[in-house]
Design a protein around this motif. Structure first.
Motif, PDB file in Angstrom:
ATOM      1  N   HIS A 178       0.815  -1.214   0.000  1.00 21.65           N
ATOM      2  CA  HIS A 178       0.000   0.000   0.000  1.00 21.65           C
ATOM      3  C   HIS A 178       0.853   1.271   0.000  1.00 21.65           C
ATOM      4  O   HIS A 178       0.316   2.375   0.136  1.00 21.65           O
ATOM      5  N   PHE A 179       2.164   1.135  -0.153  1.00 19.10           N
ATOM      6  CA  PHE A 179       3.074   2.281  -0.056  1.00 19.10           C
ATOM      7  C   PHE A 179       3.059   3.061  -1.382  1.00 19.10           C
ATOM      8  O   PHE A 179       3.778   2.749  -2.325  1.00 19.10           O
ATOM      9  N   LEU A 206      -6.202  -0.359  -5.271  1.00 21.02           N
ATOM     10  CA  LEU A 206      -7.293   0.610  -5.376  1.00 21.02           C
ATOM     11  C   LEU A 206      -8.607   0.011  -4.887  1.00 21.02           C
ATOM     12  O   LEU A 206      -9.425   0.706  -4.264  1.00 21.02           O
ATOM     13  N   ARG A 207      -8.847  -1.275  -5.151  1.00 18.35           N
ATOM     14  CA  ARG A 207     -10.068  -1.914  -4.650  1.00 18.35           C
ATOM     15  C   ARG A 207     -10.074  -1.961  -3.128  1.00 18.35           C
ATOM     16  O   ARG A 207     -11.135  -1.891  -2.499  1.00 18.35           O
ATOM     17  N   ARG A 208      -8.897  -2.080  -2.536  1.00 15.88           N
ATOM     18  CA  ARG A 208      -8.810  -2.160  -1.082  1.00 15.88           C
ATOM     19  C   ARG A 208      -8.911  -0.795  -0.404  1.00 15.88           C
ATOM     20  O   ARG A 208      -9.225  -0.717   0.788  1.00 15.88           O
ATOM     21  N   LEU A 209      -8.610   0.265  -1.145  1.00 20.01           N
ATOM     22  CA  LEU A 209      -8.643   1.603  -0.554  1.00 20.01           C
ATOM     23  C   LEU A 209     -10.064   2.149  -0.608  1.00 20.01           C
ATOM     24  O   LEU A 209     -10.694   2.152  -1.670  1.00 20.01           O
ATOM     25  N   PRO A 210     -10.609   2.612   0.515  1.00 21.10           N
ATOM     26  CA  PRO A 210     -11.972   3.171   0.502  1.00 21.10           C
ATOM     27  C   PRO A 210     -12.037   4.426  -0.361  1.00 21.10           C
ATOM     28  O   PRO A 210     -11.133   5.263  -0.353  1.00 21.10           O
ATOM     29  N   ARG A 211     -13.126   4.573  -1.110  1.00 21.00           N
ATOM     30  CA  ARG A 211     -13.258   5.704  -2.031  1.00 21.00           C
ATOM     31  C   ARG A 211     -13.584   7.011  -1.313  1.00 21.00           C
ATOM     32  O   ARG A 211     -13.183   8.083  -1.764  1.00 21.00           O
ATOM     33  N   GLY A 217      -4.550  12.034   4.422  1.00 20.71           N
ATOM     34  CA  GLY A 217      -3.439  11.136   4.116  1.00 20.71           C
ATOM     35  C   GLY A 217      -3.884   9.937   3.316  1.00 20.71           C
ATOM     36  O   GLY A 217      -3.229   9.521   2.350  1.00 20.71           O
ATOM     37  N   ALA A 218      -5.022   9.361   3.675  1.00 21.71           N
ATOM     38  CA  ALA A 218      -5.547   8.208   2.952  1.00 21.71           C
ATOM     39  C   ALA A 218      -5.988   8.606   1.549  1.00 21.71           C
ATOM     40  O   ALA A 218      -5.801   7.851   0.586  1.00 21.71           O
ATOM     41  N   ARG A 219      -6.572   9.781   1.422  1.00 24.35           N
ATOM     42  CA  ARG A 219      -6.981  10.242   0.091  1.00 24.35           C
ATOM     43  C   ARG A 219      -5.767  10.491  -0.794  1.00 24.35           C
ATOM     44  O   ARG A 219      -5.804  10.235  -2.007  1.00 24.35           O
ATOM     45  N   PHE A 220      -4.702  10.978  -0.197  1.00 21.05           N
ATOM     46  CA  PHE A 220      -3.470  11.202  -0.962  1.00 21.05           C
ATOM     47  C   PHE A 220      -2.935   9.876  -1.501  1.00 21.05           C
ATOM     48  O   PHE A 220      -2.512   9.784  -2.655  1.00 21.05           O
ATOM     49  N   VAL A 221      -2.964   8.835  -0.672  1.00 19.22           N
ATOM     50  CA  VAL A 221      -2.495   7.520  -1.116  1.00 19.22           C
ATOM     51  C   VAL A 221      -3.353   7.020  -2.274  1.00 19.22           C
ATOM     52  O   VAL A 221      -2.834   6.467  -3.252  1.00 19.22           O
ATOM     53  N   ARG A 222      -4.644   7.210  -2.182  1.00 14.12           N
ATOM     54  CA  ARG A 222      -5.512   6.793  -3.293  1.00 14.12           C
ATOM     55  C   ARG A 222      -5.150   7.554  -4.567  1.00 14.12           C
ATOM     56  O   ARG A 222      -5.109   6.975  -5.665  1.00 14.12           O
ATOM     57  N   ALA A 223      -4.883   8.856  -4.437  1.00 18.76           N
ATOM     58  CA  ALA A 223      -4.485   9.646  -5.610  1.00 18.76           C
ATOM     59  C   ALA A 223      -3.190   9.094  -6.210  1.00 18.76           C
ATOM     60  O   ALA A 223      -3.040   9.033  -7.441  1.00 18.76           O
TER      61      ALA A 223
END
Length: 540
Positions: A178-179, A206-211, A217-223
């Motif tokens: 997830h890094f 991406l499927r594991r990351l909540p939308r 910080g979590a939104r940045f990782v998704r981006a």
């Protein structure tokens, strides 16, 4: 008062000062710390705390003086020395910061975290080789966290060791799938190919990351993972799938980093209202051009500034200092304005009449000429210095300013598909991009009109299509003759610390021209917005 009473009084003042600092009561904190400093005039912790408070109160010069005072009498305290060096870098005292780091390097068997801290500071001032050596020692001593391994991989990349950088990043992703930082860095190191890509892994993350995760910080990782998905799909030519990923990651980043069009317009307006050189008499002469001469490369980000830097630094008399912000640091010091992004620049412009440009030039040269490493010229490549043109011309009239010009739509699309992190908010929205480019175009036209000989325009298209003639003209402008090494940037082994460092180690090519056409339909709103900019900066 006996010694016991003195110690008790000191403790009361320390506790009082700490309480004021914690509550952000800066005026009261200053009074308490100044009183404490009279009791213990050489206490480094007190002086550093007082410097921080003065900085908070907008008194940059006084804060700098206090930290320099500590630097002249450093205690044998590694963490405190790191703190002093970090502040000196922020205040523009690079020579003193390097001296602190040199002193710290003499420490026997430093703990790994101290090696990492030194590496970060060496990297921040552009000493890539030293930073890489420190990280190698830290890793050998047991450092094994994702962030530090990512830094090491970046230093390997900037040094040209792409294969080792890939190995480190792949190891990171095996352990921490997830890094996002590692995934982004890895996908940018080489073009993705049908037989070798990580698309399935990225889409699984991406499927594991909540939308709808509210945490920034979590939104940045998704981006980051949306960006990686875009880059892979784009490289594979699957552009109908790539564009939605590009839109998604930019939408997240735009939400995290909103663009302030009013502030950008205000900065441009203020710069354009500044008196030109011919409008005011210079009260002090510019510094004599002794020692190595800086060459400034300016323009829009992603306009080809790094390629020009690599070509010029292939010359035997030129070395690249990289993307340094030393001129901004010295301008803030001379104006006595703490750095505060655009708001700080507006305050500097307001104080323009009081700026001593001779002092500005002298301080800049004193803090940067070590970067020349025995060469006659050194390149200061910072696109944002396009806003500094009038200040540079006044402070350093002998320094060439080279302005890189690329087709507007290619430039803007290249920004839109880059991932700059939590900076450059203009780049994450097409309308913001058009507005920011419009301010750049306005300012460039203004510089050419008011300071017609201040900078030389260089066409990116000409540079890649006819590199020999174009670069000969550039070097003649700088007072130098063309050398064969300038036309072979792929042979330039010097470090390069920019997002495009892997690409610019290639031979000169024209693949960067008209890349926007792959998404011509989707970019139509941007094209229309750019077309409305009067007199936009064009390239031949």
């Amino acid at each position: 008062m006996n010694s016991q009473d003195l110690y008790a009084a000191e403790d009361r003042l320390r506790n009082l000062a700490r309480r004021y600092i914690d509550n952000q009561q800066w005026d009261a904190a200053q009074v308490a710390l100044e009183s404490l400093a009279r009791h213990v005039p050489n206490d480094p912790t007190v002086l550093v705390d007082l410097a921080d408070v003065l900085f908070r109160r907008g008194r940059l010069r006084e804060a700098t003086g206090l930290v320099l005072r500590v630097a002249r009498r450093l205690p044998k305290d590694g963490l405190l020395i790191i703190g002093v060096a970090r502040r000196l870098v922020a205040f523009g005292e690079i020579l003193a910061a390097r001296s602190c780091l040199d002193f710290l390097a003499q420490a026997p068997a430093p703990p790994p975290e101290l090696l990492v801290a030194q590496a970060h500071l060496r990297f921040s001032i552009g000493e890539i080789a030293s930073a890489k050596a420190l990280m190698e020692k830290a890793i050998a001593a047991g450092v094994d966290s994702p962030g530090e391994l990512h830094l090491y991989a970046m230093l390997l990349q900037f040094s040209g060791d792409v294969e080792r950088a890939c190995t480190v990043l792949e190891g990171c992703l095996e352990r921490w799938p997830h890094f996002g930082d590692a995934a982004m860095a890895l996908v940018n190191l080489r073009k993705q190919r049908p037989q070798a890509h990580r698309l399935d892994d990225v889409q699984e993350q991406l499927r594991r990351l909540p939308r709808d995760e509210p945490d920034p910080g979590a939104r940045f990782v998704r981006a980051e993972f949306e960006y990686v998905q875009f880059k892979i799909l784009d490289d594979l030519g699957r552009r109908e799938e790539a564009w939605p990923a590009l839109v998604r990651y930019n939408a997240i980043m735009h939400e995290l980093n909103p663009y302030d069009a009013d502030v950008e317009t205000a900065v441009t307006d203020a710069l354009m209202r500044m008196p030109a050189l011919s409008d005011e008499a210079e009260t002090t002469p510019a510094p004599a051009s002794e020692g190595p001469t800086p060459i400034f490369i300016v323009g829009m980000p992603r306009s080809g500034t790094t390629l020009l830097d690599r070509m010029l630094s292939g010359h035997s008399q030129i070395v690249s200092a990289g993307e340094i912000i030393d001129f901004w640091r010295q301008l803030h010091w001379v104006a006595d304005v703490p750095p505060a992004k655009s708001h700080g620049l507006l305050k500097i412009i307001q104080r323009g009449a009081d700026i001593d440009h001779a002092e500005l030039g002298a301080r800049y040269l004193r803090q940067t000429q070590w970067r020349a490493q025995g060469h006659a010229y050194y390149i200061d490549k910072l696109p944002a210095n396009i806003q500094m043109v009038a200040f540079i011309r006044k402070a350093l009239p002998h320094a060439p300013i080279l302005h890189m010009v690329r087709d507007p739509i290619d430039t803007c699309f290249s920004n839109f598909k880059a991932m700059f992190g939590n900076i450059s908010p203009y780049s994450y929205d097409l309308q913001a991009l058009a507005h920011y480019y419009g301010q750049y175009a306005r300012l460039t036209r203004h510089w050419h009109a008011r300071l017609p000989d201040a900078m030389l325009d260089i066409s990116y298209a000409s540079l890649v299509r006819d590199p020999e003639s174009t670069l000969r003209h550039v070097l003649e402008h700088c007072g130098l003759a063309l050398e064969e090494g300038c036309l072979r940037p792929e042979l330039n082994a010097s470090p390069v610390a920019t997002p495009s460092s892997a690409q610019v180690r290639e031979a000169i090519h024209t693949r960067g021209l008209d890349q926007w056409r792959n998404y011509a339909e989707q970019l139509q709103p941007l094209r229309l917005a750019l077309g409305e900019i009067p007199g936009r900066v064009r390239q031949s």
